[in-house]
Design a protein around this motif. Structure first.
Motif, PDB file in Angstrom:
ATOM      1  N   GLN A  24      45.501  33.834  48.262  1.00 50.12           N
ATOM      2  CA  GLN A  24      44.545  34.065  47.181  1.00 50.12           C
ATOM      3  C   GLN A  24      44.731  35.433  46.559  1.00 50.12           C
ATOM      4  N   TRP A  26      42.518  38.084  43.855  1.00 46.20           N
ATOM      5  CA  TRP A  26      41.166  38.330  43.366  1.00 46.20           C
ATOM      6  C   TRP A  26      41.198  39.179  42.106  1.00 46.20           C
ATOM      7  N   GLN A  29      35.922  38.538  36.718  1.00 50.73           N
ATOM      8  CA  GLN A  29      35.705  37.606  35.622  1.00 50.73           C
ATOM      9  C   GLN A  29      34.260  37.714  35.122  1.00 50.73           C
ATOM     10  N   SER A  30      34.087  37.536  33.814  1.00 51.44           N
ATOM     11  CA  SER A  30      32.759  37.490  33.209  1.00 51.44           C
ATOM     12  C   SER A  30      32.730  36.318  32.235  1.00 51.44           C
ATOM     13  N   TRP A  34      38.562  37.745  31.743  1.00 53.15           N
ATOM     14  CA  TRP A  34      38.999  38.529  32.902  1.00 53.15           C
ATOM     15  C   TRP A  34      39.092  40.005  32.543  1.00 53.15           C
ATOM     16  N   VAL A  54      38.469  40.189  48.280  1.00 54.54           N
ATOM     17  CA  VAL A  54      37.240  40.144  47.479  1.00 54.54           C
ATOM     18  C   VAL A  54      36.524  41.489  47.516  1.00 54.54           C
ATOM     19  N   TYR A  68      30.813  41.775  35.485  1.00 52.97           N
ATOM     20  CA  TYR A  68      31.898  40.974  36.061  1.00 52.97           C
ATOM     21  C   TYR A  68      31.604  40.663  37.529  1.00 52.97           C
ATOM     22  N   THR A  69      32.186  39.587  38.006  1.00 56.97           N
ATOM     23  CA  THR A  69      32.098  39.239  39.427  1.00 56.97           C
ATOM     24  C   THR A  69      33.494  38.899  39.933  1.00 56.97           C
ATOM     25  N   ALA A  71      36.464  36.869  41.319  1.00 57.22           N
ATOM     26  CA  ALA A  71      36.855  35.463  41.228  1.00 57.22           C
ATOM     27  C   ALA A  71      38.253  35.330  41.815  1.00 57.22           C
ATOM     28  N   SER A  72      38.456  34.248  42.559  1.00 55.15           N
ATOM     29  CA  SER A  72      39.753  34.076  43.205  1.00 55.15           C
ATOM     30  C   SER A  72      40.613  33.069  42.463  1.00 55.15           C
TER      31      SER A  72
END
Length: 136
Positions: A24, A26, A29-30, A34, A54, A68-69, A71-72
């Protein structure tokens, strides 16, 4: 202030090792897409920033990236779709950038090659690992 003990090449090498191990990647993203930065090395070039964990991504969800958070992306998708598209678009990839948003800016095709190579050389405190397969 940047921590002088953190080497961008070491961060990049750790990114490659950890991403290959976890499968993965990381990013942040919003609703608008990205997270992207301007390159410090090349004018009018964007850099998409990705991390190997993460937690490393999450610490950047402040200031301009507060919305933003983490995201993988699955590694196969990242290599086959993202890196290929980024290469076509002429953008760069930032790997495991530090808290000051500093790190290596790499060509997407170079990163894809590193992520795909089977014998990615890992270094430890003693330097590069030797190959014990008896080749000259």
């Amino acid at each position: 202030m940047t921590d002088p003990s953190v080497d961008p090449q070491e961060n990049h090498d750790r990114f490659v090792r950890e991403v290959r191990a976890s499968g993965q990647v990381w990013g942040l993203q919003s609703d608008h897409g990205w997270a992207v930065c301007e390159s410090v090395e090349y004018e009018e070039t964007d850099v998409y920033v990705f991390w190997s964990t993460v937690d490393a991504a999450a610490i950047h969800c402040t200031d301009d990236w507060a919305g933003y958070t983490p995201a993988s992306l699955e590694l196969d998708l990242f290599i086959d779709t993202w890196l290929a598209g980024m290469s076509e678009d002429g953008v760069l990839v930032g790997t495991n950038w530090d808290a000051e948003l500093e790190g290596l800016e790499v060509e997407p095709s170079d990163l894809a090659e590193e992520l795909l190579i089977e014998d990615y050389e890992e270094e430890d405190e003693d330097g590069p690992q030797d190959d014990d397969r008896g080749r000259p």
